[in-house]
Design a protein around this motif. Structure first.
Motif, PDB file in Angstrom:
ATOM      1  N   LEU A   1       0.822  -1.193   0.000  1.00 49.54           N
ATOM      2  CA  LEU A   1       0.000   0.000   0.000  1.00 49.54           C
ATOM      3  C   LEU A   1       0.861   1.250   0.000  1.00 49.54           C
ATOM      4  CD1 LEU A   1      -2.660  -1.064   2.634  1.00 49.54           C
ATOM      5  CD2 LEU A   1      -2.701  -1.393   0.160  1.00 49.54           C
ATOM      6  N   ALA A   2       0.333   2.316  -0.611  1.00 49.49           N
ATOM      7  CA  ALA A   2       1.007   3.609  -0.588  1.00 49.49           C
ATOM      8  C   ALA A   2      -0.029   4.677  -0.343  1.00 49.49           C
ATOM      9  CB  ALA A   2       1.714   3.877  -1.927  1.00 49.49           C
ATOM     10  N   ALA A   3       0.218   5.582   0.593  1.00 45.53           N
ATOM     11  CA  ALA A   3      -0.770   6.587   0.970  1.00 45.53           C
ATOM     12  C   ALA A   3      -0.856   7.681  -0.077  1.00 45.53           C
ATOM     13  CB  ALA A   3      -0.403   7.204   2.312  1.00 45.53           C
ATOM     14  N   LEU A   4      -2.042   8.179  -0.291  1.00 45.84           N
ATOM     15  CA  LEU A   4      -2.290   9.320  -1.184  1.00 45.84           C
ATOM     16  C   LEU A   4      -2.699  10.500  -0.338  1.00 45.84           C
ATOM     17  CD1 LEU A   4      -2.873  10.734  -3.857  1.00 45.84           C
ATOM     18  CD2 LEU A   4      -5.101   9.649  -3.885  1.00 45.84           C
ATOM     19  N   PHE A   5      -1.979  11.596  -0.423  1.00 41.28           N
ATOM     20  CA  PHE A   5      -2.296  12.774   0.358  1.00 41.28           C
ATOM     21  C   PHE A   5      -3.529  13.469  -0.212  1.00 41.28           C
ATOM     22  CE2 PHE A   5       1.097  11.765   2.693  1.00 41.28           C
ATOM     23  CZ  PHE A   5       2.352  12.200   2.302  1.00 41.28           C
ATOM     24  N   SER A   6      -4.200  14.237   0.616  1.00 41.44           N
ATOM     25  CA  SER A   6      -5.381  14.964   0.159  1.00 41.44           C
ATOM     26  C   SER A   6      -4.973  16.013  -0.853  1.00 41.44           C
ATOM     27  CB  SER A   6      -6.074  15.630   1.351  1.00 41.44           C
ATOM     28  OG  SER A   6      -5.200  16.553   1.961  1.00 41.44           O
TER      29      SER A   6
ATOM     30  N   ALA B   1      -3.197   2.893  -3.035  1.00 44.13           N
ATOM     31  CA  ALA B   1      -2.891   2.187  -4.270  1.00 44.13           C
ATOM     32  C   ALA B   1      -2.051   0.971  -3.930  1.00 44.13           C
ATOM     33  CB  ALA B   1      -2.130   3.085  -5.240  1.00 44.13           C
ATOM     34  N   TYR B   2      -2.199  -0.065  -4.713  1.00 46.27           N
ATOM     35  CA  TYR B   2      -1.361  -1.242  -4.506  1.00 46.27           C
ATOM     36  C   TYR B   2      -1.142  -1.954  -5.827  1.00 46.27           C
ATOM     37  CZ  TYR B   2      -5.722  -4.024  -4.441  1.00 46.27           C
ATOM     38  OH  TYR B   2      -6.922  -4.603  -4.754  1.00 46.27           O
ATOM     39  N   LEU B   3      -0.086  -2.771  -5.817  1.00 44.54           N
ATOM     40  CA  LEU B   3       0.334  -3.502  -7.001  1.00 44.54           C
ATOM     41  C   LEU B   3       0.048  -4.982  -6.787  1.00 44.54           C
ATOM     42  CD1 LEU B   3       1.803  -3.320  -9.750  1.00 44.54           C
ATOM     43  CD2 LEU B   3       3.959  -3.554  -8.514  1.00 44.54           C
ATOM     44  N   LYS B   4      -0.679  -5.567  -7.715  1.00 46.43           N
ATOM     45  CA  LYS B   4      -1.030  -6.981  -7.608  1.00 46.43           C
ATOM     46  C   LYS B   4      -0.963  -7.616  -8.988  1.00 46.43           C
ATOM     47  CE  LYS B   4      -4.740 -10.143  -6.196  1.00 46.43           C
ATOM     48  NZ  LYS B   4      -6.142 -10.226  -5.708  1.00 46.43           N
ATOM     49  N   GLU B   5      -0.080  -8.616  -9.104  1.00 50.18           N
ATOM     50  CA  GLU B   5       0.060  -9.362 -10.347  1.00 50.18           C
ATOM     51  C   GLU B   5       0.275  -8.442 -11.545  1.00 50.18           C
ATOM     52  OE1 GLU B   5      -3.382 -11.828 -10.529  1.00 50.18           O
ATOM     53  OE2 GLU B   5      -2.687 -13.182  -8.944  1.00 50.18           O
ATOM     54  N   GLY B   6       1.112  -7.426 -11.333  1.00 50.53           N
ATOM     55  CA  GLY B   6       1.489  -6.538 -12.420  1.00 50.53           C
ATOM     56  C   GLY B   6       0.493  -5.458 -12.762  1.00 50.53           C
TER      57      GLY B   6
ATOM     58  N   ASP C   1     -16.952   0.296  -3.012  1.00 49.88           N
ATOM     59  CA  ASP C   1     -17.225  -1.092  -2.646  1.00 49.88           C
ATOM     60  C   ASP C   1     -16.011  -1.978  -2.854  1.00 49.88           C
ATOM     61  OD1 ASP C   1     -19.827  -0.466  -1.952  1.00 49.88           O
ATOM     62  OD2 ASP C   1     -20.592  -0.852  -3.981  1.00 49.88           O
ATOM     63  N   GLU C   2     -15.211  -1.663  -3.870  1.00 47.49           N
ATOM     64  CA  GLU C   2     -14.034  -2.455  -4.167  1.00 47.49           C
ATOM     65  C   GLU C   2     -13.016  -1.608  -4.916  1.00 47.49           C
ATOM     66  OE1 GLU C   2     -15.551  -4.560  -8.295  1.00 47.49           O
ATOM     67  OE2 GLU C   2     -15.790  -5.639  -6.395  1.00 47.49           O
ATOM     68  N   PRO C   3     -11.751  -1.993  -4.912  1.00 51.92           N
ATOM     69  CA  PRO C   3     -10.738  -1.210  -5.640  1.00 51.92           C
ATOM     70  C   PRO C   3     -10.969  -1.272  -7.139  1.00 51.92           C
ATOM     71  CG  PRO C   3      -9.802  -3.262  -4.854  1.00 51.92           C
ATOM     72  CD  PRO C   3     -11.161  -3.162  -4.238  1.00 51.92           C
ATOM     73  N   ARG C   4     -10.473  -0.254  -7.830  1.00 52.09           N
ATOM     74  CA  ARG C   4     -10.586  -0.223  -9.286  1.00 52.09           C
ATOM     75  C   ARG C   4      -9.203  -0.235  -9.911  1.00 52.09           C
ATOM     76  NH1 ARG C   4      -9.818   5.147 -11.379  1.00 52.09           N
ATOM     77  NH2 ARG C   4      -9.921   6.760  -9.752  1.00 52.09           N
ATOM     78  N   PRO C   5      -9.030  -0.885 -11.049  1.00 49.04           N
ATOM     79  CA  PRO C   5      -7.719  -0.868 -11.724  1.00 49.04           C
ATOM     80  C   PRO C   5      -7.429   0.516 -12.275  1.00 49.04           C
ATOM     81  CG  PRO C   5      -9.350  -1.968 -13.084  1.00 49.04           C
ATOM     82  CD  PRO C   5     -10.027  -1.691 -11.770  1.00 49.04           C
ATOM     83  N   LEU C   6      -6.254   1.014 -11.993  1.00 52.18           N
ATOM     84  CA  LEU C   6      -5.871   2.329 -12.497  1.00 52.18           C
ATOM     85  C   LEU C   6      -5.026   2.197 -13.752  1.00 52.18           C
ATOM     86  CD1 LEU C   6      -6.131   5.355 -11.827  1.00 52.18           C
ATOM     87  CD2 LEU C   6      -3.900   5.192 -10.736  1.00 52.18           C
ATOM     88  N   ALA C   7      -4.101   1.256 -13.749  1.00 53.40           N
ATOM     89  CA  ALA C   7      -3.295   0.984 -14.930  1.00 53.40           C
ATOM     90  C   ALA C   7      -3.743  -0.359 -15.495  1.00 53.40           C
ATOM     91  CB  ALA C   7      -1.820   0.931 -14.566  1.00 53.40           C
ATOM     92  N   ARG C   8      -4.380  -0.321 -16.617  1.00 52.04           N
ATOM     93  CA  ARG C   8      -4.929  -1.560 -17.184  1.00 52.04           C
ATOM     94  C   ARG C   8      -3.835  -2.322 -17.920  1.00 52.04           C
ATOM     95  NH1 ARG C   8     -10.325  -1.684 -16.579  1.00 52.04           N
ATOM     96  NH2 ARG C   8     -11.371   0.265 -16.047  1.00 52.04           N
TER      97      ARG C   8
ATOM     98  N   SER D   1       1.426  15.690  -5.256  1.00 56.58           N
ATOM     99  CA  SER D   1       0.069  16.228  -5.142  1.00 56.58           C
ATOM    100  C   SER D   1      -0.976  15.142  -4.959  1.00 56.58           C
ATOM    101  CB  SER D   1      -0.276  17.035  -6.403  1.00 56.58           C
ATOM    102  OG  SER D   1      -0.425  16.154  -7.513  1.00 56.58           O
ATOM    103  N   GLY D   2      -0.625  13.881  -5.295  1.00 57.27           N
ATOM    104  CA  GLY D   2      -1.604  12.807  -5.245  1.00 57.27           C
ATOM    105  C   GLY D   2      -2.527  12.759  -6.441  1.00 57.27           C
ATOM    106  N   ARG D   3      -2.250  13.576  -7.458  1.00 52.32           N
ATOM    107  CA  ARG D   3      -3.114  13.600  -8.635  1.00 52.32           C
ATOM    108  C   ARG D   3      -2.712  12.586  -9.699  1.00 52.32           C
ATOM    109  NH1 ARG D   3      -3.053  19.063  -6.984  1.00 52.32           N
ATOM    110  NH2 ARG D   3      -5.157  19.851  -6.630  1.00 52.32           N
ATOM    111  N   HIS D   4      -1.490  12.072  -9.610  1.00 46.17           N
ATOM    112  CA  HIS D   4      -1.009  11.122 -10.605  1.00 46.17           C
ATOM    113  C   HIS D   4      -0.281   9.958  -9.930  1.00 46.17           C
ATOM    114  CE1 HIS D   4      -1.547  14.602 -13.331  1.00 46.17           C
ATOM    115  NE2 HIS D   4      -1.692  13.701 -14.265  1.00 46.17           N
ATOM    116  N   LEU D   5      -0.303   8.838 -10.616  1.00 46.49           N
ATOM    117  CA  LEU D   5       0.513   7.688 -10.259  1.00 46.49           C
ATOM    118  C   LEU D   5       1.454   7.410 -11.422  1.00 46.49           C
ATOM    119  CD1 LEU D   5      -1.720   4.998  -8.533  1.00 46.49           C
ATOM    120  CD2 LEU D   5       0.485   5.793  -7.746  1.00 46.49           C
TER     121      LEU D   5
END
Length: 314
Positions: free
Chosen positions: A19-24, A33-38, A48-55, A67-71
């Motif tokens: 996990l990595a914290a995102l500032f306000s 955000a977290y990394l799972k299986e690439g 309700d559940e996490p969403r994929p950010l990088a498909r 700023s927390g606006r980008h990964l």
């Protein structure tokens, strides 16, 4: 030597979610955000559940913008090719870059080099406006304050100032990556392997040392430079301590093997590799020798030497 000043943290190749914290600051109180299986996933409060950010399924490292606006994340292909991307958390728009994206510490601007055209682009994280400021750019680096961007354009070292919106030529014949050691001073290598320093306001340009193979300013754990001194190592493996402007040079060792500043930048140890074994010395930033371990060590012992507050290893 150098690292991205905008990175809040990195995740290595992972088998389990990290996990990595995102500032306000981008319309939500907090997110993870977290990394799972690439693939990078984003969890937001109330969802309700996490969403994929990088498909994708081949990401092996990521970090947040200040700023927390980008990964930003690194993609590594099975045959070894790696490249970087960054995605807007709100927009979902992905940008592929030639090198690691550079987020300013001020928290509102990202600089990146386009993969093919090698254009240096500035993106306003808040307004979304983009501006091309140079072409045929090899590398770039923010100053610690995030107000000036040094870059190498076709061998010329230039600095772009966010406040006045203009670039200033500093010197030519530059190779490698510029390195801001203070808000106003940039280190660089020229084509002959000479280490130089240039004032980012267009002032003096210094030649610090010739035939340099590496240099080591004191950096804290966040990558910020501490103090005003550095150790240069030449091609003959001789080590010299000096100020950022080249003044006050003194030789601190021969047969250089490794060194590390302490966390405050007030002391450093230096290990020499000689035929009899490894020898360690401790110096103050002034150059005063504080300790000399006269008994030779083996390589394993020399590699284990570390400062108690956390070694800044090179």
């Amino acid at each position: 030597m150098a690292r991205n000043t905008g990175a809040l943290g990195r995740c290595p190749l992972l088998l389990l979610p990290v996990l990595a914290a995102l500032f306000s600051g981008c319309g939500r109180e907090s997110a993870l955000a977290y990394l799972k299986e690439g693939e990078v996933y984003l969890w937001e409060p109330g969802a309700d559940e996490p969403r994929p950010l990088a498909r994708r399924d081949d990401v092996d490292a990521f970090f947040w913008s200040p700023s927390g606006r980008h990964l930003a994340y690194r993609v590594t292909k099975p045959f070894g090719e790696s490249f970087w991307c960054f995605t807007g958390v709100d927009t979902g728009v992905e940008v592929k870059t030639r090198t690691e994206p550079l987020f300013s510490s001020a928290g509102r601007t990202v600089a990146y080099i386009k993969e093919r055209e090698r254009q240096l682009v500035l993106l306003d994280e808040v307004g979304g406006e983009q501006r091309v400021i140079a072409e045929w750019v090899a590398s770039a680096r923010w100053n610690p304050a995030g107000t000036r961007l040094a870059y190498v354009e076709d061998g010329d070292l230039k600095v772009f100032d966010l406040d006045d919106g203009a670039s200033l030529y500093l010197t030519g014949g530059v190779t490698g990556e510029p390195d801001f050691v203070t808000d106003d001073l940039v280190l660089f290598f020229d084509e002959d392997g000479t280490l130089g320093a240039a004032r980012s306001d267009g002032g003096a340009v210094y030649r610090l040392a010739e035939g340099v193979s590496a240099y080591h300013p004191a950096r804290d754990l966040s990558g910020r430079v501490r103090g005003t001194r550095l150790v240069c190592v030449d091609r003959d493996r001789d080590a010299y301590l000096m100020d950022f402007d080249g003044v006050g040079q003194s030789r601190t060792g021969t047969h250089f093997y490794r060194m590390a500043w302490d966390e405050t930048g007030s002391r450093f140890f230096l290990i020499e590799e000689k035929e009899e074994g490894m020898f360690a010395r401790v110096f103050a930033a002034s150059g005063e020798r504080l300790l000399e371990l006269k008994e030779p060590w083996d390589a394993a012992a020399a590699d284990s030497l570390a400062w108690g507050s956390g070694e800044l290893a090179y």
